[in-house]
Design an enzyme around this catalytic site. Structure first.
Site, PDB file in Angstrom:
ATOM      1  N   CYS A   1      -4.858  -3.540   3.606  1.00 39.50           N
ATOM      2  CA  CYS A   1      -4.430  -3.165   5.026  1.00 39.50           C
ATOM      3  C   CYS A   1      -5.424  -3.359   5.948  1.00 39.50           C
ATOM      4  CB  CYS A   1      -3.942  -1.542   4.903  1.00 39.50           C
ATOM      5  SG  CYS A   1      -2.965  -1.135   6.352  1.00 39.50           S
TER       6      CYS A   1
ATOM      7  N   GLU B   1       0.799  -1.193  -0.088  1.00 42.12           N
ATOM      8  CA  GLU B   1      -0.106  -0.125   0.136  1.00 42.12           C
ATOM      9  C   GLU B   1       0.810   1.327  -0.035  1.00 42.12           C
ATOM     10  OE1 GLU B   1      -4.002   1.781   2.705  1.00 42.12           O
ATOM     11  OE2 GLU B   1      -2.180   0.611   3.782  1.00 42.12           O
TER      12      GLU B   1
ATOM     13  N   LYS C   1     -10.011  -0.049  -1.593  1.00 44.87           N
ATOM     14  CA  LYS C   1      -9.868  -0.215  -0.236  1.00 44.87           C
ATOM     15  C   LYS C   1     -11.161   0.362   0.099  1.00 44.87           C
ATOM     16  CE  LYS C   1      -7.233   0.617   3.731  1.00 44.87           C
ATOM     17  NZ  LYS C   1      -6.011   1.491   4.322  1.00 44.87           N
TER      18      LYS C   1
END
Length: 270
Positions: free
Chosen positions: A154, A41, A114
């Protein structure tokens, strides 16, 4: 067997420097035999301010960062999971934190935005991605070269329901490009990654930022490849901070062995 690699970087506020570092590490992993390579990321930018992402945001399908990913995948003949980059959102002054995947021919084969946006405040350090990011809303999995892969980023790691959704047609490998803070990573990074591998009986490939960045943020690193039994197959730099990569052979036979011996996926009722 197929070699997969998880790249670890310590990104800076300079896009060109970051792309050069990513290109160098991808070339090293490809030279070591990796056919699937994943970047972390924010591999392209760790800005001095959250809104630095706005200045480099690209339109979907075009821009120097996306061209870099396409060209790098084509140059090395690999499938490249492009960490994340900021892509313009529908909301003004917001971007999507997008994970774009490119095949060996240099064409994009998947994009995942995301979904879960990180927020943390322990009185000493505070983060709130929603100040700049617009969340995605769609899980993404894709198939290529005999492998079914699920994408996440993440903070998504803390939401097992996302991975259960990705496993409706079971994945062989889950990717988790990340920039976990040192504080939260020390407590939970490997624990959560191993849990996702065990409960979904598949490989997990997790490239991460790892070190102290020029903006003062410290990320946990520990880029890793984990097998369907939860065993760590490869850990970048043996857990040290800095640039490097984890690399391991993945096999369908190992997945089948684990799922046959302990048929938990077939036992699901919800």
């Amino acid at each position: 067997m197929t070699k997969f690699a998880a790249i670890q970087t310590v990104s800076t506020p300079d896009v060109d420097r970051n792309l050069a570092a990513a290109g160098r590490l991808v070339a090293q992993a490809a030279a070591a035999g990796a056919r699937w390579i994943a970047l972390p990321e924010y591999f392209c930018l760790m800005g001095l301010r959250d809104d630095a992402k706005l200045a480099i945001a690209e339109a979907d399908g075009d821009g120097p960062i996306q061209r870099f990913l396409a060209d790098t995948a084509r140059e090395h003949g690999i499938t490249l999971i492009g960490g994340t980059l900021p892509i313009l959102a529908s909301t003004p002054n917001r971007v999507r934190n997008a994970c774009c995947v490119y095949g060996p021919e240099g064409t994009r084969v998947a994009r995942y935005d995301k979904i879960h946006l990180f927020a943390f405040d322990n009185g000493k350090e505070a983060y709130d991605e929603a100040r700049v990011l617009e969340p995605g809303d769609t899980p993404v999995a894709f198939e290529r070269d005999g492998w079914r892969a699920g994408l996440s980023v993440c903070y998504d790691l803390r939401f097992p329901e996302l991975y259960r959704g990705l496993m409706r047609t079971p994945c062989d490998v889950l990717f988790v490009p990340a920039a976990f803070t040192y504080t939260t990573g020390l407590a939970h990074w490997l624990l959560l990654l191993r849990a996702r591998a065990v409960e979904n009986q598949c490989y997990v490939v997790a490239p991460a930022q790892g070190g102290t960045h020029e903006n003062g943020r410290r990320t946990f690193g520990h880029s890793v490849v984990i097998d369907p039994w939860g065993e760590v197959l490869s850990l970048a730099l043996d857990g040290a901070e800095g640039e490097g990569f984890a690399i391991a052979d993945l096999s369908h036979e190992r997945i089948e062995q684990v799922r046959m011996q302990l048929p938990a996926l077939r036992h699901r009722r919800l």
